[in-house]
Design a protein around this motif. Sequence first.
Motif, mmCIF file in Angstrom:
data_model
loop_
_atom_site.group_PDB
_atom_site.id
_atom_site.type_symbol
_atom_site.label_atom_id
_atom_site.label_comp_id
_atom_site.label_asym_id
_atom_site.label_seq_id
_atom_site.Cartn_x
_atom_site.Cartn_y
_atom_site.Cartn_z
ATOM 1 N N PRO A 1 67.036 -30.737 92.550
ATOM 2 C CA PRO A 1 68.127 -29.951 93.154
ATOM 3 C C PRO A 1 68.092 -29.942 94.682
ATOM 4 O O PRO A 1 69.145 -29.954 95.326
ATOM 5 N N GLU A 2 66.903 -29.933 95.264
ATOM 6 C CA GLU A 2 66.820 -29.944 96.727
ATOM 7 C C GLU A 2 67.292 -31.275 97.292
ATOM 8 O O GLU A 2 68.043 -31.315 98.270
ATOM 9 N N LEU A 3 66.875 -32.372 96.680
ATOM 10 C CA LEU A 3 67.309 -33.681 97.147
ATOM 11 C C LEU A 3 68.818 -33.838 96.979
ATOM 12 O O LEU A 3 69.498 -34.391 97.857
ATOM 13 N N LEU A 4 69.360 -33.349 95.877
ATOM 14 C CA LEU A 4 70.808 -33.419 95.670
ATOM 15 C C LEU A 4 71.551 -32.678 96.770
ATOM 16 O O LEU A 4 72.577 -33.157 97.277
ATOM 17 N N LEU A 5 71.043 -31.510 97.150
ATOM 18 C CA LEU A 5 71.684 -30.728 98.198
ATOM 19 C C LEU A 5 71.625 -31.468 99.536
ATOM 20 O O LEU A 5 72.606 -31.507 100.283
ATOM 21 N N LEU A 6 70.491 -32.090 99.822
ATOM 22 C CA LEU A 6 70.336 -32.842 101.072
ATOM 23 C C LEU A 6 71.235 -34.080 101.088
ATOM 24 O O LEU A 6 71.875 -34.387 102.097
ATOM 25 N N LEU A 7 71.284 -34.797 99.972
ATOM 26 C CA LEU A 7 72.090 -36.023 99.904
ATOM 27 C C LEU A 7 73.583 -35.734 99.965
ATOM 28 O O LEU A 7 74.375 -36.633 100.252
ATOM 29 N N ASP A 8 73.944 -34.491 99.707
ATOM 30 C CA ASP A 8 75.349 -34.104 99.778
ATOM 31 C C ASP A 8 75.756 -33.679 101.185
ATOM 32 O O ASP A 8 76.901 -33.291 101.416
ATOM 33 N N TYR A 9 74.794 -33.774 102.141
ATOM 34 C CA TYR A 9 75.081 -33.298 103.501
ATOM 35 C C TYR A 9 74.476 -34.245 104.534
ATOM 36 O O TYR A 9 73.637 -33.876 105.339
ATOM 37 N N LEU A 10 74.905 -35.490 104.493
ATOM 38 C CA LEU A 10 74.349 -36.525 105.350
ATOM 39 C C LEU A 10 75.338 -36.918 106.454
ATOM 40 O O LEU A 10 76.543 -36.750 106.289
ATOM 41 N N PRO A 11 74.859 -37.475 107.566
ATOM 42 C CA PRO A 11 75.777 -38.061 108.546
ATOM 43 C C PRO A 11 76.651 -39.114 107.882
ATOM 44 O O PRO A 11 76.230 -39.774 106.924
ATOM 45 N N PRO A 12 77.877 -39.301 108.355
ATOM 46 C CA PRO A 12 78.830 -40.192 107.667
ATOM 47 C C PRO A 12 78.295 -41.592 107.375
ATOM 48 O O PRO A 12 78.480 -42.111 106.270
ATOM 49 N N ALA A 13 77.636 -42.229 108.347
ATOM 50 C CA ALA A 13 77.154 -43.600 108.120
ATOM 51 C C ALA A 13 76.087 -43.632 107.036
ATOM 52 O O ALA A 13 76.042 -44.559 106.214
ATOM 53 N N VAL A 14 75.217 -42.638 107.017
ATOM 54 C CA VAL A 14 74.153 -42.590 106.013
ATOM 55 C C VAL A 14 74.749 -42.313 104.639
ATOM 56 O O VAL A 14 74.367 -42.931 103.636
ATOM 57 N N ASN A 15 75.699 -41.402 104.589
ATOM 58 C CA ASN A 15 76.387 -41.083 103.339
ATOM 59 C C ASN A 15 77.095 -42.315 102.781
ATOM 60 O O ASN A 15 77.044 -42.587 101.574
ATOM 61 N N TYR A 16 77.750 -43.076 103.671
ATOM 62 C CA TYR A 16 78.420 -44.325 103.279
ATOM 63 C C TYR A 16 77.445 -45.255 102.558
ATOM 64 O O TYR A 16 77.753 -45.807 101.495
ATOM 65 N N GLY A 17 76.264 -45.449 103.122
ATOM 66 C CA GLY A 17 75.307 -46.378 102.539
ATOM 67 C C GLY A 17 74.715 -45.899 101.233
ATOM 68 O O GLY A 17 74.591 -46.671 100.271
ATOM 69 N N VAL A 18 74.348 -44.627 101.180
ATOM 70 C CA VAL A 18 73.746 -44.098 99.950
ATOM 71 C C VAL A 18 74.725 -44.229 98.790
ATOM 72 O O VAL A 18 74.356 -44.656 97.685
ATOM 73 N N LYS A 19 75.980 -43.897 99.035
ATOM 74 C CA LYS A 19 76.959 -43.903 97.947
ATOM 75 C C LYS A 19 77.339 -45.318 97.498
ATOM 76 O O LYS A 19 77.743 -45.510 96.353
ATOM 77 N N ARG A 20 77.209 -46.303 98.385
ATOM 78 C CA ARG A 20 77.647 -47.653 98.036
ATOM 79 C C ARG A 20 76.512 -48.626 97.745
ATOM 80 O O ARG A 20 76.690 -49.576 96.991
ATOM 81 N N LEU A 21 75.360 -48.396 98.356
ATOM 82 C CA LEU A 21 74.291 -49.387 98.237
ATOM 83 C C LEU A 21 73.224 -49.055 97.202
ATOM 84 O O LEU A 21 72.616 -49.971 96.636
ATOM 85 N N ALA A 22 72.966 -47.778 96.977
ATOM 86 C CA ALA A 22 71.839 -47.417 96.106
ATOM 87 C C ALA A 22 71.996 -48.027 94.712
ATOM 88 O O ALA A 22 71.058 -48.621 94.161
ATOM 89 N N ARG A 23 73.180 -47.892 94.133
ATOM 90 C CA ARG A 23 73.382 -48.463 92.797
ATOM 91 C C ARG A 23 73.261 -49.987 92.827
ATOM 92 O O ARG A 23 72.673 -50.585 91.922
ATOM 93 N N HIS A 24 73.792 -50.613 93.887
ATOM 94 C CA HIS A 24 73.703 -52.074 93.970
ATOM 95 C C HIS A 24 72.246 -52.531 94.040
ATOM 96 O O HIS A 24 71.874 -53.511 93.372
#
Length: 652
Positions: A309-332
Amino acid sequence: MMSLTAHRSAPAAAGETTPASSAAVDASANPEGLIEALHLIEDDGEFERKCAAAALACSALDLLKVRVQRLIKRKDLASAVALIDAHAFDPDLDGAGMLVKAELLHDAREHGRAAELFQSLIADHPERREFRAEYAKRLLAEGDLAAARTILLPVEHSFTDGTKAQQLVTKTLDLHALLERLEGTPPRAGEDARIIAMKHAILHFRNRQVDVREGIGLGRLSLITGSLGPGGAERQLTRLAIELNRLRTNHGKVAGVQLDRPVEVLVRSHGPERQNDFYLAELQASGCELQQINLFDPISAKALGVTDPELLLLLDYLPPAVNYGVKRLARHFRESGTETASIWQDGACLFAGLAALVAGVPHVQLAIRGLPPSMRRHMFRPEYEVLYRALAQVPGVSFISNSLSAARAYAEWLELPVGRFDIVYNGVEPMRPEPSDTCAAQWDAFVKRTADATHTIGGVFRFDTDKQPLQWIRFAARYLRKHPDTRVLLVGGGRLLESAQQLAAELGIAERILFVGRSSRVGFWMSKMDVLILMSRYEGLPNVLIEAQYMGVRVVTTPAGGAAECLIDGTTGHVLECAEKPCLDLATERTRNLALRAGDRALFGEGGVGRQFLDSNFSIPRMLREYVTCTAGRLASLAPGTIQVPEGRRVA
């Protein structure tokens, strides 16, 4: 899609039934649907026509919002603010109109004016809790978590459970409490708390355990950068990918290391915009795997299987560029089976570093290619230092540089031992001197125009701030005053090219300079030079110095970046004392001395000291051996279980 255009019909003939006019249809249409449709229109003419038609069903305020948001999307903030200021907002009793103005000003980056309006609305309408919620929502999105919390605290218990407003309150207060606990101090007003969240999302992995396949060679290597544009890093990444793909197909190994899986290249975009496709054809012709990250579907951390739950909360509040990468690259990364994510340049490290950790990539290689952004203020972002310092604490993260000078600069900035950085010099392929018909004609005409010249000096660089092209023109003027029997060749394009040409004209030297512009025949132009001069303020490892020497051309350079590592000072060239303001008299003297020795080509011939230096440091076979050995060694060192961050080694 429903038509938004109002048509005017001719009067109906007697006995004819008149269908409902388009205007009548639009007038009764759902305003929300019309507004949504307007947002999708690209053509300006069509947009204006359909805005006029939509006015029959939509309020002036709704249409204003569409227009302002369209301008903001196009980054035309000045026009957006002018449009807002030109509108007569209704100072109604309940403040709804002024709320829209405050929201639009904030979205147009007029944060000071928006803050005054929001605070005035909150003070004048204490019963309107939604004013606080709207202001806090925008503050939170901008990273000002502390200010958002302050705005929401007076009404934290007044919203109904399950509503968006209550969810906003819960997220804000939970985030603030979590970051205060993790950081040991609460976020400050005005501080971007998204950067703090990024830091602790990375540090969540500092005790991670990594499993590596037994007997792994190089493994599945993903090379990641922003584009395939005409830069030195992009060229080197392209060359590395092509050569590794060729060696895997033809030999299966390098330096005894098994190339057991294909290499892939991942870029944000390789479209034609800003020449992001400069190396595209070359890479595609090689058969390398290549994908655009912009085309990957974004996916949430929860959908990726993150349960903490803590990691989920942190990952939901990232700088835009970091958020872009996590959402698009992690699964790939997971689906591709990436075992080393080799991330090139600061911008890519920002969007791909955390994504690789979330995906469980064993080895994350941060490839730095020049001086740190702390020394290049025009490239600075506050996220970088926090990002690198946090990543340096995570097992399986390594640093690699193409010059010792860049490694030292990053090590000093991040307070890391320079031994954490592997050094692998660029692999440079000698250029071909063959001209095109156009180039040959250009050169012949220039020679005829400067028939009195006894030698040629020149430069090959991008005409932008880092390369100091105007300083180069001032040097040329100084040199030509002392040595008028000289012609000057300048190859390259960029936003300062016109300024450089204008300065040359003002200094009266335009007739002695051939501005070639961008050229695919750089080898031909270099072969016509007796000395190549580089006046850069900032550099990584400047390939142009190596390429010139491979062409048998001596060089003069500022000490920018790794330039001094590219030559034998005093033998194959000279290094000036200062990068920011090089001494032009000294540059003139050193250039002239080298020009007088230009006829002696033995230095760079087979067995010559210069050629031996180049081959032993910058040949492509050597680069491949060192890169593969270094990267595979890092990967193999990651034994199952909790691992230690290993010391680096200099391999160049």
